[in-house]
Design a protein around this motif. Structure first.
Motif, PDB file in Angstrom:
ATOM      1  N   PHE A 295       0.746  -1.314  -0.130  1.00 21.16           N
ATOM      2  CA  PHE A 295      -0.033  -0.089   0.217  1.00 21.16           C
ATOM      3  C   PHE A 295       0.998   1.248  -0.040  1.00 21.16           C
ATOM      4  O   PHE A 295       2.037   1.148   0.572  1.00 21.16           O
ATOM      5  CB  PHE A 295      -0.834  -0.105   1.343  1.00 21.16           C
ATOM      6  CG  PHE A 295      -2.103  -1.043   1.267  1.00 21.16           C
ATOM      7  CD1 PHE A 295      -3.265  -0.928   0.576  1.00 21.16           C
ATOM      8  CD2 PHE A 295      -1.776  -2.247   1.866  1.00 21.16           C
ATOM      9  CE1 PHE A 295      -4.123  -1.936   0.869  1.00 21.16           C
ATOM     10  CE2 PHE A 295      -2.677  -3.200   2.136  1.00 21.16           C
ATOM     11  CZ  PHE A 295      -3.970  -2.915   1.238  1.00 21.16           C
ATOM     12  N   ASP A 296       0.380   2.338  -0.808  1.00 19.49           N
ATOM     13  CA  ASP A 296       0.853   3.604  -0.417  1.00 19.49           C
ATOM     14  C   ASP A 296       0.249   4.047   0.756  1.00 19.49           C
ATOM     15  O   ASP A 296      -0.823   3.638   1.318  1.00 19.49           O
ATOM     16  CB  ASP A 296       0.291   4.469  -1.575  1.00 19.49           C
ATOM     17  CG  ASP A 296       0.594   5.868  -1.372  1.00 19.49           C
ATOM     18  OD1 ASP A 296       1.834   6.429  -1.216  1.00 19.49           O
ATOM     19  OD2 ASP A 296      -0.308   6.787  -1.355  1.00 19.49           O
ATOM     20  N   LEU A 297       0.708   5.376   1.309  1.00 16.40           N
ATOM     21  CA  LEU A 297       0.241   5.766   2.631  1.00 16.40           C
ATOM     22  C   LEU A 297      -0.669   7.251   2.446  1.00 16.40           C
ATOM     23  O   LEU A 297      -1.576   7.043   2.477  1.00 16.40           O
ATOM     24  CB  LEU A 297       1.329   6.015   3.717  1.00 16.40           C
ATOM     25  CG  LEU A 297       1.052   6.607   5.071  1.00 16.40           C
ATOM     26  CD1 LEU A 297       0.275   5.632   5.807  1.00 16.40           C
ATOM     27  CD2 LEU A 297       2.341   7.167   5.738  1.00 16.40           C
ATOM     28  N   ASP A 298       0.130   8.085   1.931  1.00 20.03           N
ATOM     29  CA  ASP A 298      -0.532   9.569   2.149  1.00 20.03           C
ATOM     30  C   ASP A 298      -1.489   9.697   1.186  1.00 20.03           C
ATOM     31  O   ASP A 298      -1.345   9.189  -0.127  1.00 20.03           O
ATOM     32  CB  ASP A 298       0.322  10.681   1.763  1.00 20.03           C
ATOM     33  CG  ASP A 298       1.109  10.866   3.168  1.00 20.03           C
ATOM     34  OD1 ASP A 298       0.656  10.740   4.207  1.00 20.03           O
ATOM     35  OD2 ASP A 298       2.467  11.065   3.021  1.00 20.03           O
TER      36      ASP A 298
ATOM     37  N   LEU B 123       4.111  -1.455   3.478  1.00 20.85           N
ATOM     38  CA  LEU B 123       3.758  -0.095   3.129  1.00 20.85           C
ATOM     39  C   LEU B 123       5.173   0.529   2.264  1.00 20.85           C
ATOM     40  O   LEU B 123       6.128   0.237   2.662  1.00 20.85           O
ATOM     41  CB  LEU B 123       3.870   0.815   4.364  1.00 20.85           C
ATOM     42  CG  LEU B 123       3.467   2.214   4.107  1.00 20.85           C
ATOM     43  CD1 LEU B 123       1.733   2.446   3.731  1.00 20.85           C
ATOM     44  CD2 LEU B 123       3.462   2.766   5.683  1.00 20.85           C
ATOM     45  N   VAL B 124       4.711   1.033   1.159  1.00 19.40           N
ATOM     46  CA  VAL B 124       5.788   1.805   0.166  1.00 19.40           C
ATOM     47  C   VAL B 124       5.417   3.147  -0.027  1.00 19.40           C
ATOM     48  O   VAL B 124       4.298   3.684  -0.696  1.00 19.40           O
ATOM     49  CB  VAL B 124       5.825   1.171  -1.308  1.00 19.40           C
ATOM     50  CG1 VAL B 124       6.888   1.729  -1.908  1.00 19.40           C
ATOM     51  CG2 VAL B 124       6.124  -0.279  -0.862  1.00 19.40           C
ATOM     52  N   THR B 125       6.162   4.255   0.683  1.00 24.13           N
ATOM     53  CA  THR B 125       5.504   5.483   0.588  1.00 24.13           C
ATOM     54  C   THR B 125       6.692   6.426   0.457  1.00 24.13           C
ATOM     55  O   THR B 125       7.673   6.269   0.771  1.00 24.13           O
ATOM     56  CB  THR B 125       4.808   5.753   2.045  1.00 24.13           C
ATOM     57  OG1 THR B 125       4.510   7.181   2.073  1.00 24.13           O
ATOM     58  CG2 THR B 125       5.886   5.407   3.144  1.00 24.13           C
ATOM     59  N   HIS B 126       6.128   7.768  -0.202  1.00 23.11           N
ATOM     60  CA  HIS B 126       6.994   8.612  -0.454  1.00 23.11           C
ATOM     61  C   HIS B 126       7.269   9.753   0.728  1.00 23.11           C
ATOM     62  O   HIS B 126       8.033  10.503   0.943  1.00 23.11           O
ATOM     63  CB  HIS B 126       6.580   9.513  -1.867  1.00 23.11           C
ATOM     64  CG  HIS B 126       6.735   9.066  -2.923  1.00 23.11           C
ATOM     65  ND1 HIS B 126       6.654   9.794  -4.305  1.00 23.11           N
ATOM     66  CD2 HIS B 126       7.461   7.964  -3.452  1.00 23.11           C
ATOM     67  CE1 HIS B 126       7.006   9.030  -5.227  1.00 23.11           C
ATOM     68  NE2 HIS B 126       7.300   7.940  -4.590  1.00 23.11           N
TER      69      HIS B 126
ATOM     70  N   TRP C 246       0.112  -2.878  11.479  1.00 16.64           N
ATOM     71  CA  TRP C 246      -0.397  -3.458  10.313  1.00 16.64           C
ATOM     72  C   TRP C 246       0.331  -3.906   9.290  1.00 16.64           C
ATOM     73  O   TRP C 246      -0.161  -4.785   8.358  1.00 16.64           O
ATOM     74  CB  TRP C 246      -1.444  -2.154   9.712  1.00 16.64           C
ATOM     75  CG  TRP C 246      -2.548  -1.865  10.322  1.00 16.64           C
ATOM     76  CD1 TRP C 246      -3.167  -2.322  11.366  1.00 16.64           C
ATOM     77  CD2 TRP C 246      -3.661  -0.705   9.998  1.00 16.64           C
ATOM     78  NE1 TRP C 246      -4.326  -1.674  12.116  1.00 16.64           N
ATOM     79  CE2 TRP C 246      -4.745  -0.742  10.815  1.00 16.64           C
ATOM     80  CE3 TRP C 246      -3.796  -0.088   8.751  1.00 16.64           C
ATOM     81  CZ2 TRP C 246      -5.886   0.073  10.736  1.00 16.64           C
ATOM     82  CZ3 TRP C 246      -4.927   0.649   8.753  1.00 16.64           C
ATOM     83  CH2 TRP C 246      -5.767   0.623   9.788  1.00 16.64           C
ATOM     84  N   PHE C 247       1.425  -3.397   9.315  1.00 16.58           N
ATOM     85  CA  PHE C 247       2.527  -3.612   8.242  1.00 16.58           C
ATOM     86  C   PHE C 247       3.767  -4.662   8.576  1.00 16.58           C
ATOM     87  O   PHE C 247       4.220  -4.358   9.566  1.00 16.58           O
ATOM     88  CB  PHE C 247       2.963  -2.387   7.588  1.00 16.58           C
ATOM     89  CG  PHE C 247       2.082  -1.200   7.286  1.00 16.58           C
ATOM     90  CD1 PHE C 247       1.340  -1.411   6.270  1.00 16.58           C
ATOM     91  CD2 PHE C 247       1.755  -0.353   8.264  1.00 16.58           C
ATOM     92  CE1 PHE C 247       0.357  -0.629   5.926  1.00 16.58           C
ATOM     93  CE2 PHE C 247       0.796   0.593   7.919  1.00 16.58           C
ATOM     94  CZ  PHE C 247       0.130   0.385   6.680  1.00 16.58           C
TER      95      PHE C 247
ATOM     96  N   VAL D 224      -0.059  -7.293  -5.307  1.00 16.24           N
ATOM     97  CA  VAL D 224      -0.762  -6.132  -5.705  1.00 16.24           C
ATOM     98  C   VAL D 224      -0.128  -5.055  -4.887  1.00 16.24           C
ATOM     99  O   VAL D 224       0.182  -4.945  -3.626  1.00 16.24           O
ATOM    100  CB  VAL D 224      -2.391  -6.333  -5.316  1.00 16.24           C
ATOM    101  CG1 VAL D 224      -2.610  -6.322  -4.031  1.00 16.24           C
ATOM    102  CG2 VAL D 224      -3.007  -5.200  -6.318  1.00 16.24           C
ATOM    103  N   LEU D 225      -0.431  -3.854  -5.559  1.00 14.98           N
ATOM    104  CA  LEU D 225       0.092  -2.649  -4.629  1.00 14.98           C
ATOM    105  C   LEU D 225      -1.339  -1.759  -5.161  1.00 14.98           C
ATOM    106  O   LEU D 225      -1.598  -1.536  -6.257  1.00 14.98           O
ATOM    107  CB  LEU D 225       1.279  -1.732  -5.210  1.00 14.98           C
ATOM    108  CG  LEU D 225       1.883  -0.813  -4.798  1.00 14.98           C
ATOM    109  CD1 LEU D 225       3.421  -0.727  -5.006  1.00 14.98           C
ATOM    110  CD2 LEU D 225       1.213   0.601  -5.026  1.00 14.98           C
ATOM    111  N   ALA D 226      -1.639  -1.210  -3.792  1.00 12.69           N
ATOM    112  CA  ALA D 226      -2.779  -0.186  -3.922  1.00 12.69           C
ATOM    113  C   ALA D 226      -2.158   1.324  -3.499  1.00 12.69           C
ATOM    114  O   ALA D 226      -1.657   1.347  -2.631  1.00 12.69           O
ATOM    115  CB  ALA D 226      -3.783  -0.632  -2.963  1.00 12.69           C
TER     116      ALA D 226
END
Length: 217
Positions: A11-14, A105-108, A126-127, A162-164
């Motif tokens: 998942f992305d975060l922001d 989680l994969v976030t900028h 969660w991660f 999957v990445l959301a």
């Protein structure tokens, strides 16, 4: 159920799982504007904060703003604790906590901003892994940060993942890494001014329990 169709989830975060009170974003851009000697319109704040135009660097250049100067000013203007206080979970974000698969989680969002948010919202557990993008790690749609998260989870693209996320960079990163991409649209598409493709396109993670492939919702 789509939730069980994948062996792992990223998942992305922001903008995907969390967002901030608009007043916080406005205050940050006021401080950025003071540093850059220019003001930002409400529309410019909306586009840059939410990444509505896709990659922000080309957008900054189009508006005559040096990207390196902008990002330095933005990072100086942010207050980690104030941002954490202003951050809220989207109503459907608890979908993540219900997954019985490896989750990353994969976030900028940079670590100094992300860590207080995860702690205050009590969602760190969660991660199974958290990857914050940097110049060294790479930035979505570069698949490198996705591969790093997958390595941490002990999975590969053959496992079926999957990445959301809420932006085209998320879908691009998913596809570049050989994963499916789910676009969750948190804004009126007319505000974005474009269509973001994805293997699934939804307005809420709740829809994933009955989602259909490709351009549906």
């Amino acid at each position: 159920m789509v939730a069980h169709a994948y062996d792992f989830w990223l998942f992305d975060l922001d903008g995907t799982l969390v967002d901030v009170d608009p007043d916080y974003a406005d205050a940050v851009f006021d401080r950025v504007g003071d540093r850059l000697g220019r003001s930002f319109s409400d529309r410019e704040v909306e586009v840059l904060w939410h990444g509505l135009s896709g990659e922000r660097t080309p957008q900054l250049r189009e508006w005559g703003i040096d990207p390196e100067t902008f990002w330095a000013a933005l990072h100086e203007a942010e207050d980690p604790e104030a941002r954490a206080e202003a951050t809220f979970l989207h109503d459907d974000a608890d979908f993540v906590a219900e997954l019985d698969r490896p989750v990353g989680l994969v976030t900028h969002c940079q670590e100094y901003l992300m860590e207080p948010v995860l702690d205050r919202l009590d969602i760190r557990d969660w991660f199974d892994t958290v990857v914050s993008c940097t110049h060294d790690v790479g930035w979505k749609p570069d698949p490198a940060p996705v591969y790093l998260a997958m390595s941490d989870l002990g999975v590969d693209s053959d496992a079926g993942g999957v990445l959301a996320g809420d932006g085209p960079n998320d879908i691009g990163a998913a596809w570049n890494a050989g994963l499916d991409g789910i676009h969750v649209e948190r804004h009126d598409p007319s505000r974005r001014g474009r269509c973001v493709l994805g293997d699934y396109r939804v307005r809420s993670f709740d829809k994933l329990r009955a989602a259909r492939p490709a351009a549906s919702d």
